[in-house]
Design a protein around this motif. Structure first.
Motif, mmCIF file in Angstrom:
data_model
loop_
_atom_site.group_PDB
_atom_site.id
_atom_site.type_symbol
_atom_site.label_atom_id
_atom_site.label_comp_id
_atom_site.label_asym_id
_atom_site.label_seq_id
_atom_site.Cartn_x
_atom_site.Cartn_y
_atom_site.Cartn_z
ATOM 1 N N PRO A 101 -3.334 -2.817 20.661
ATOM 2 C CA PRO A 101 -3.059 -1.671 19.792
ATOM 3 C C PRO A 101 -1.787 -0.965 20.245
ATOM 4 N N ASP A 102 -1.056 -0.435 19.299
ATOM 5 C CA ASP A 102 0.178 0.307 19.572
ATOM 6 C C ASP A 102 0.101 1.641 18.830
ATOM 7 N N PRO A 103 -0.720 2.576 19.311
ATOM 8 C CA PRO A 103 -0.923 3.829 18.580
ATOM 9 C C PRO A 103 0.338 4.679 18.464
ATOM 10 N N ARG A 104 1.297 4.513 19.378
ATOM 11 C CA ARG A 104 2.532 5.299 19.299
ATOM 12 C C ARG A 104 3.623 4.612 18.476
ATOM 13 N N HIS A 105 3.351 3.392 17.999
ATOM 14 C CA HIS A 105 4.293 2.617 17.175
ATOM 15 C C HIS A 105 5.614 2.381 17.900
ATOM 16 N N ARG A 106 5.560 2.067 19.187
ATOM 17 C CA ARG A 106 6.770 1.911 19.993
ATOM 18 C C ARG A 106 6.927 0.543 20.652
ATOM 19 N N MET A 107 5.874 -0.260 20.699
ATOM 20 C CA MET A 107 5.955 -1.541 21.396
ATOM 21 C C MET A 107 6.886 -2.500 20.651
ATOM 22 N N PRO A 108 7.615 -3.329 21.405
ATOM 23 C CA PRO A 108 8.532 -4.262 20.750
ATOM 24 C C PRO A 108 7.774 -5.413 20.089
ATOM 25 N N GLY A 109 8.408 -6.028 19.142
ATOM 26 C CA GLY A 109 7.850 -7.208 18.494
ATOM 27 C C GLY A 109 7.336 -6.920 17.100
ATOM 28 N N ARG A 110 6.962 -7.988 16.452
ATOM 29 C CA ARG A 110 6.425 -7.894 15.101
ATOM 30 C C ARG A 110 5.065 -7.211 15.151
ATOM 31 N N GLY A 111 4.823 -6.329 14.229
ATOM 32 C CA GLY A 111 3.561 -5.606 14.199
ATOM 33 C C GLY A 111 2.768 -5.873 12.936
ATOM 34 N N ALA A 112 1.477 -5.650 13.025
ATOM 35 C CA ALA A 112 0.580 -5.678 11.871
ATOM 36 C C ALA A 112 -0.074 -4.300 11.810
ATOM 37 N N TRP A 113 -0.462 -3.882 10.634
ATOM 38 C CA TRP A 113 -0.985 -2.537 10.425
ATOM 39 C C TRP A 113 -2.423 -2.599 9.965
ATOM 40 N N LEU A 114 -3.230 -1.667 10.463
ATOM 41 C CA LEU A 114 -4.664 -1.686 10.220
ATOM 42 C C LEU A 114 -5.184 -0.264 10.118
ATOM 43 N N HIS A 115 -6.043 -0.017 9.114
ATOM 44 C CA HIS A 115 -6.749 1.265 9.101
ATOM 45 C C HIS A 115 -7.625 1.309 10.350
ATOM 46 N N PRO A 116 -7.656 2.419 11.066
ATOM 47 C CA PRO A 116 -8.453 2.487 12.297
ATOM 48 C C PRO A 116 -9.941 2.670 12.012
ATOM 49 N N SER A 117 -10.511 1.723 11.280
ATOM 50 C CA SER A 117 -11.941 1.781 10.951
ATOM 51 C C SER A 117 -12.587 0.433 11.267
ATOM 52 N N PRO A 118 -13.843 0.449 11.643
ATOM 53 C CA PRO A 118 -14.543 -0.806 11.927
ATOM 54 C C PRO A 118 -14.587 -1.756 10.729
ATOM 55 N N ASP A 119 -14.704 -1.202 9.528
ATOM 56 C CA ASP A 119 -14.773 -2.056 8.335
ATOM 57 C C ASP A 119 -13.490 -2.852 8.136
#
Length: 102
Positions: A49-67
């Motif tokens: 997880p990259d909660p601060r949106h700062r890590m290098p590389g390609r990212g994927a985005w996800l709602h922070p929910s178990p579903d």
């Protein structure tokens, strides 16, 4: 880019789980920790997880929910979104979301 009111519009991203669009600040970014290694020789590639949106590389985005997390795992969306050919280890993301994942 400013909208008609003069306010800056927030970028939107698509959740890899539910495929719904939302503002990037409402989604959790995840990245693959490949470290320049070949996944076939070293097992699954960990997804972090990259909660601060700062890590290098390609990212994927996800709602922070178990579903949404379970949908993404079931659809194998993390590997596809991150353009990985190998299996992925999503345990770090599951811990971040408080999800029990086998």
């Amino acid at each position: 880019m400013a909208d008609r009111t003069g306010l800056r519009a927030e970028p939107s991203r698509t959740c890899v789980g539910c495929r719904g669009s939302d503002s990037w600040s409402a989604l959790l970014r995840v990245v693959a920790a490949t470290d320049g290694r070949d996944a076939d020789q070293h097992g699954p590639i960990p997804i972090h997880p990259d909660p601060r949106h700062r890590m290098p590389g390609r990212g994927a985005w996800l709602h922070p929910s178990p579903d949404c997390f379970e949908l993404a795992v079931r659809r194998k969306a993390f590997a596809r979104a991150l353009r990985l050919q190998a299996a992925v280890d999503v345990s770090a993301v599951a811990r971040q979301l408080g999800v029990q994942h086998a």
